[in-house]
Enzyme design. Structure first.
Site, PDB file in Angstrom:
ATOM      1  N   CYS A  82      12.910  11.294   7.293  1.00 61.27           N
ATOM      2  CA  CYS A  82      12.756  10.818   8.672  1.00 61.27           C
ATOM      3  C   CYS A  82      14.019  11.053   9.482  1.00 61.27           C
ATOM      4  O   CYS A  82      13.964  11.339  10.665  1.00 61.27           O
ATOM      5  CB  CYS A  82      12.398   9.340   8.672  1.00 61.27           C
ATOM      6  SG  CYS A  82      13.518   8.357   7.686  1.00 61.27           S
ATOM      7  N   GLU A  85      -1.598   7.375   0.140  1.00 55.10           N
ATOM      8  CA  GLU A  85      -2.692   7.839  -0.712  1.00 55.10           C
ATOM      9  C   GLU A  85      -2.350   9.152  -1.408  1.00 55.10           C
ATOM     10  O   GLU A  85      -2.972   9.525  -2.397  1.00 55.10           O
ATOM     11  CB  GLU A  85      -3.997   7.982   0.096  1.00 55.10           C
ATOM     12  CG  GLU A  85      -3.908   8.848   1.345  1.00 55.10           C
ATOM     13  CD  GLU A  85      -3.427   8.086   2.583  1.00 55.10           C
ATOM     14  OE1 GLU A  85      -2.479   7.299   2.471  1.00 55.10           O
ATOM     15  OE2 GLU A  85      -4.010   8.304   3.666  1.00 55.10           O
ATOM     16  N   GLU A 101       9.394   1.497  10.927  1.00 57.74           N
ATOM     17  CA  GLU A 101      10.394   2.555  10.729  1.00 57.74           C
ATOM     18  C   GLU A 101       9.659   3.881  10.842  1.00 57.74           C
ATOM     19  O   GLU A 101       8.872   4.236   9.981  1.00 57.74           O
ATOM     20  CB  GLU A 101      11.063   2.390   9.372  1.00 57.74           C
ATOM     21  CG  GLU A 101      11.907   1.135   9.373  1.00 57.74           C
ATOM     22  CD  GLU A 101      12.522   0.819   8.033  1.00 57.74           C
ATOM     23  OE1 GLU A 101      12.816   1.763   7.304  1.00 57.74           O
ATOM     24  OE2 GLU A 101      12.676  -0.368   7.750  1.00 57.74           O
ATOM     25  N   LYS A 108       0.836  -1.208   0.000  1.00 58.87           N
ATOM     26  CA  LYS A 108       0.000   0.000   0.000  1.00 58.87           C
ATOM     27  C   LYS A 108       0.866   1.250   0.000  1.00 58.87           C
ATOM     28  O   LYS A 108       1.571   1.525   0.976  1.00 58.87           O
ATOM     29  CB  LYS A 108      -0.909   0.047   1.235  1.00 58.87           C
ATOM     30  CG  LYS A 108      -1.933   1.175   1.106  1.00 58.87           C
ATOM     31  CD  LYS A 108      -2.611   1.498   2.418  1.00 58.87           C
ATOM     32  CE  LYS A 108      -2.149   2.783   3.019  1.00 58.87           C
ATOM     33  NZ  LYS A 108      -2.224   3.983   2.168  1.00 58.87           N
ATOM     34  N   GLU A 116       8.479  16.093  15.698  1.00 60.62           N
ATOM     35  CA  GLU A 116       8.902  16.010  14.301  1.00 60.62           C
ATOM     36  C   GLU A 116       8.043  16.940  13.447  1.00 60.62           C
ATOM     37  O   GLU A 116       6.821  16.817  13.416  1.00 60.62           O
ATOM     38  CB  GLU A 116       8.744  14.570  13.806  1.00 60.62           C
ATOM     39  CG  GLU A 116       9.270  14.394  12.403  1.00 60.62           C
ATOM     40  CD  GLU A 116       9.047  12.993  11.874  1.00 60.62           C
ATOM     41  OE1 GLU A 116       7.925  12.474  12.022  1.00 60.62           O
ATOM     42  OE2 GLU A 116       9.989  12.418  11.312  1.00 60.62           O
ATOM     43  N   GLY A 150       6.473   5.123   8.441  1.00 59.84           N
ATOM     44  CA  GLY A 150       5.592   6.284   8.530  1.00 59.84           C
ATOM     45  C   GLY A 150       5.734   6.940   9.889  1.00 59.84           C
ATOM     46  O   GLY A 150       6.746   6.762  10.580  1.00 59.84           O
ATOM     47  N   GLY A 151       4.708   7.655  10.310  1.00 59.99           N
ATOM     48  CA  GLY A 151       4.779   8.412  11.554  1.00 59.99           C
ATOM     49  C   GLY A 151       4.683   7.519  12.790  1.00 59.99           C
ATOM     50  O   GLY A 151       4.141   6.408  12.735  1.00 59.99           O
ATOM     51  N   THR A 169       1.073   6.586  13.861  1.00 60.40           N
ATOM     52  CA  THR A 169       0.508   5.507  13.037  1.00 60.40           C
ATOM     53  C   THR A 169       1.127   4.169  13.423  1.00 60.40           C
ATOM     54  O   THR A 169       0.438   3.144  13.492  1.00 60.40           O
ATOM     55  CB  THR A 169       0.753   5.780  11.535  1.00 60.40           C
ATOM     56  OG1 THR A 169       0.446   7.140  11.259  1.00 60.40           O
ATOM     57  CG2 THR A 169      -0.084   4.884  10.664  1.00 60.40           C
ATOM     58  N   GLY A 170       2.433   4.190  13.696  1.00 59.45           N
ATOM     59  CA  GLY A 170       3.123   2.963  14.106  1.00 59.45           C
ATOM     60  C   GLY A 170       2.500   2.369  15.365  1.00 59.45           C
ATOM     61  O   GLY A 170       2.323   1.153  15.480  1.00 59.45           O
TER      62      GLY A 170
HETATM   63  P1  NAD Z   1       1.757   8.342   8.024  1.00 57.01           P
HETATM   64  O1  NAD Z   1       2.101   7.545   9.224  1.00 57.01           O
HETATM   65  O2  NAD Z   1       0.647   9.306   8.103  1.00 57.01           O
HETATM   66  O3  NAD Z   1       1.388   7.386   6.808  1.00 57.01           O
HETATM   67  C1  NAD Z   1       2.262   6.368   6.349  1.00 57.01           C
HETATM   68  C2  NAD Z   1       1.443   5.282   5.689  1.00 57.01           C
HETATM   69  O4  NAD Z   1       0.617   4.672   6.671  1.00 57.01           O
HETATM   70  C3  NAD Z   1       0.514   5.780   4.596  1.00 57.01           C
HETATM   71  O5  NAD Z   1       0.486   4.831   3.556  1.00 57.01           O
HETATM   72  C4  NAD Z   1      -0.832   5.841   5.294  1.00 57.01           C
HETATM   73  O6  NAD Z   1      -1.916   5.690   4.435  1.00 57.01           O
HETATM   74  C5  NAD Z   1      -0.720   4.656   6.231  1.00 57.01           C
HETATM   75  N1  NAD Z   1      -1.579   4.737   7.411  1.00 57.01           N
HETATM   76  C6  NAD Z   1      -2.087   5.840   8.016  1.00 57.01           C
HETATM   77  N2  NAD Z   1      -2.846   5.499   9.078  1.00 57.01           N
HETATM   78  C7  NAD Z   1      -2.815   4.151   9.153  1.00 57.01           C
HETATM   79  C8  NAD Z   1      -3.388   3.198  10.036  1.00 57.01           C
HETATM   80  N3  NAD Z   1      -4.165   3.561  11.071  1.00 57.01           N
HETATM   81  N4  NAD Z   1      -3.132   1.890   9.822  1.00 57.01           N
HETATM   82  C9  NAD Z   1      -2.346   1.494   8.825  1.00 57.01           C
HETATM   83  N5  NAD Z   1      -1.781   2.348   7.937  1.00 57.01           N
HETATM   84  C10 NAD Z   1      -2.003   3.660   8.102  1.00 57.01           C
HETATM   85  O7  NAD Z   1       3.112   9.038   7.573  1.00 57.01           O
HETATM   86  P2  NAD Z   1       3.323  10.062   6.371  1.00 57.01           P
HETATM   87  O8  NAD Z   1       2.771  11.377   6.771  1.00 57.01           O
HETATM   88  O9  NAD Z   1       2.888   9.432   5.094  1.00 57.01           O
HETATM   89  O10 NAD Z   1       4.920  10.117   6.344  1.00 57.01           O
HETATM   90  C11 NAD Z   1       5.673  10.890   7.197  1.00 57.01           C
HETATM   91  C12 NAD Z   1       6.201  10.076   8.351  1.00 57.01           C
HETATM   92  O11 NAD Z   1       6.934   8.938   7.905  1.00 57.01           O
HETATM   93  C13 NAD Z   1       7.174  10.858   9.196  1.00 57.01           C
HETATM   94  O12 NAD Z   1       6.873  10.686  10.557  1.00 57.01           O
HETATM   95  C14 NAD Z   1       8.519  10.243   8.877  1.00 57.01           C
HETATM   96  O13 NAD Z   1       9.486  10.367   9.879  1.00 57.01           O
HETATM   97  C15 NAD Z   1       8.152   8.828   8.629  1.00 57.01           C
HETATM   98  N6  NAD Z   1       9.187   8.148   7.839  1.00 57.01           N
HETATM   99  C16 NAD Z   1      10.028   7.274   8.483  1.00 57.01           C
HETATM  100  C17 NAD Z   1      11.043   6.648   7.766  1.00 57.01           C
HETATM  101  C18 NAD Z   1      11.994   5.696   8.449  1.00 57.01           C
HETATM  102  O14 NAD Z   1      12.682   4.961   7.747  1.00 57.01           O
HETATM  103  N7  NAD Z   1      12.101   5.677   9.761  1.00 57.01           N
HETATM  104  C19 NAD Z   1      11.194   6.896   6.403  1.00 57.01           C
HETATM  105  C20 NAD Z   1      10.310   7.783   5.791  1.00 57.01           C
HETATM  106  C21 NAD Z   1       9.307   8.410   6.526  1.00 57.01           C
END
Ligand code: NAD
Length: 490
Positions: free
Chosen positions: A283, A177, A249, A174, A384, A227-228, A231-232
């Site tokens: 990140c 979006e 991550e 996935k 962040e 991701g964030g 969300t993690g």
């Molecule tokens: P996000 O967490 O909002 O979204 C990331 C992904 O998760 C998207 O595909 C989103 O649709 C999905 N998502 C959102 N809510 C979800 C849920 N409840 N269940 C499952 N999936 C869900 O992050 P973002 O705004 O797209 O990206 C920015 C973040 O990503 C920053 O915090 C950044 O630090 C982090 N990031 C980390 C790394 C790393 O390697 N550590 C690399 C790149 C980005």
């Protein structure tokens, strides 16, 4: 208008609901594509397909050399289509072409790295008491849900897809979006090279629905998420139902520490690169600059002089050094943090505004922004921002630098600038972070593990560590002298 469909069981499909989502070019606000907007039902279909494909053994039992062949072919095709894919990535994400060209090349290299790894030795044997022989083999985890953010849409996808497929898993991927375009191109390539149907599936849609289903489903064996941190946390909770394996991550607020004995111009240059590359949407960005007090004023003067000359513009202009932020929503979040910084009493010495002139008024451009005289408890120091906003902190000695550096909930990355090698190593060893640099910032390699301490995540991507995350370890004990154990007399 580009129409983006999902790829499920080897077919290009619309969402069951026929809903679509507009995909916007952040440099000018124009709609460039319409993406199928999947929902829970679409995710369930894709998961079911991946489950059947895994259970059939067609992919996992295939000789590794054959699986590797598919991955090498993907790398070649990515390179053949590099111009097209990097242009699309720039249109979709906004980042300058020189960055997206690099990303595509890196993505191809990542496929080659893991294609090679598929055929390398991966077991162990143990000398245990006769007549037993003990050994371990690595096996694929099963069905993997792969979820990525928008900041490196193609590269983040490949960091997961390449090792997952190399290890023999089937996948449901996935993209964010906000930035699904290059993922669709990658799956066109996956189809072209002939990966068996059902092995690699692409679904699109919101995180709260489609992403959450991947995390919750009992038919998914592992979720690998980037991701964030918030969300993690939600994914961790959703994954408890079937004790799913998880790799996370997450975010960061990484310190870049400059001692007075550092090579001055090198440190200034990397401080800029650390925070303003990719518009600060990295990140591991060096979003906190820790300066030793004796060079504080001189360093800031030079930093501001150079930051204010960064050429901000559309990513497809070859002279552009910094592009727009990824979306209007994200730009508003970053601008809000700039307001918070002002209200908290930090001193704004560079930038701080949306750019609305020179033809940039319809895009989501924010000036390179620097706050000085910050204090550790400020939100712009702790949270962040994920944009071109630098918070500068001052320290007097090594102990204070380390204390400040570790003083957030994150632990993703960090850098140290000094010409004293022993001091550099002392400081690095004390940093509670997974990715570090000495006299450098940002370079990363497919060969080396990527991931964080503390709330920056669980597990590692890339390298052999990243491959292992997509495998299970099986212990096999063989009796070399077949006969009863003789534990019970009768
Ligand atoms: P996000 O967490 O909002 O979204 C990331 C992904 O998760 C998207 O595909 C989103 O649709 C999905 N998502 C959102 N809510 C979800 C849920 N409840 N269940 C499952 N999936 C869900 O992050 P973002 O705004 O797209 O990206 C920015 C973040 O990503 C920053 O915090 C950044 O630090 C982090 N990031 C980390 C790394 C790393 O390697 N550590 C690399 C790149 C980005």
């Amino acid at each position: 208008m580009i129409q983006l469909k999902m790829y499920i069981n080897g077919e290009w499909v619309n969402a069951q609901s026929e809903k679509t989502r507009d995909i916007v070019n952040p440099a000018n606000g124009q709609v460039i594509a319409q993406a199928a907007e999947g929902d829970v039902e679409d995710a369930r279909i894709a998961i079911q397909v991946a489950r059947e494909a895994f259970d059939s053994g067609e992919w996992s039992d295939m000789p590794a050399v054959q699986r590797a062949g598919y991955l090498f072919a993907i790398a070649n095709k990515l390179e053949e289509r590099a111009d097209e894919i990097s242009r699309l990535e720039t249109e979709d994400n906004g980042k300058p072409l020189r960055e997206t060209q690099f990303d595509v090349a890196d993505a191809a290299a990542c496929f080659r790295y893991y294609a090679g790894m598929a055929t390398k030795p991966d077991g162990q044997t143990y000398h245990v008491a006769d007549p037993m022989q003990a050994m371990v083999v690595r096996e694929p985890v099963g069905v993997c849900g792969l979820i990525v953010p928008w900041n490196y849409p193609l590269l983040m996808a490949v960091w997961k897809i390449a090792p997952a497929l190399a290890a023999g898993n089937t996948i449901v991927f996935k993209p964010s979006e906000v930035t699904p375009v290059t993922a669709v191109k990658l799956f066109e390539i996956i189809e072209e090279v002939g990966i068996p149907k059902g092995v690699a599936n692409l679904i699109m849609g919101a995180g709260a629905t489609v992403g959450n289903e991947l995390a919750e489903s009992h038919f998914v064996d592992k979720v690998s998420f980037t991701g964030g941190t918030a969300t993690g946390r939600s994914i961790m909770k959703a994954a408890t139902g079937n004790i799913k394996k998880i790799s996370l991550e997450l975010g960061g607020k990484s310190p870049n520490i400059v001692f007075a004995d550092a090579d001055f111009e090198t440190a200034v240059d990397y401080a800029l690169f650390g925070i303003f590359a990719n518009q600060g949407q990295v990140c591991s960005a060096g979003s906190r600059l820790l300066l030793q007090d004796s060079i504080y004023d001189r360093f800031i003067e030079r930093l501001v002089e150079r930051a204010s000359k960064i050429r901000v513009g559309p990513g497809d202009d070859p002279s552009t050094e910094m592009g727009p932020l990824v979306s209007e929503v994200h730009m508003r979040k970053v601008l809000n943090y700039i307001e918070i910084g002002k209200q908290e009493g930090a001193k704004l010495v560079c930038g701080g505004n949306r750019i609305t002139h020179n033809g940039l008024e319809n895009g989501y451009f924010v000036e390179p922004t620097i706050f000085i005289d910050t204090t550790p408890e400020m939100r712009i120091v702790q949270e962040e921002i994920f944009g071109p906003v630098l918070a500068v902190q001052k320290f007097t000695d090594e102990a204070e630098a380390i204390q400040l550096a570790n003083n957030t909930v994150y632990g993703l990355a960090g850098g140290v600038f000094t010409q004293d090698g022993a001091k550099a190593m002392r400081v690095i060893k004390k940093l509670r972070a997974g990715i570090t640099w000495i006299n450098s910032y940002h370079p990363t390699y497919n060969e080396a593990p990527w991931g964080g301490y503390k709330q920056s995540g669980i597990g590692r991507g890339l390298g052999t560590f990243g491959y292992d995350e997509f495998t299970e370890v099986k212990q096999i004990n063989i009796n070399l002298q077949v006969g009863p154990v003789g534990w019970f007399e009768n």
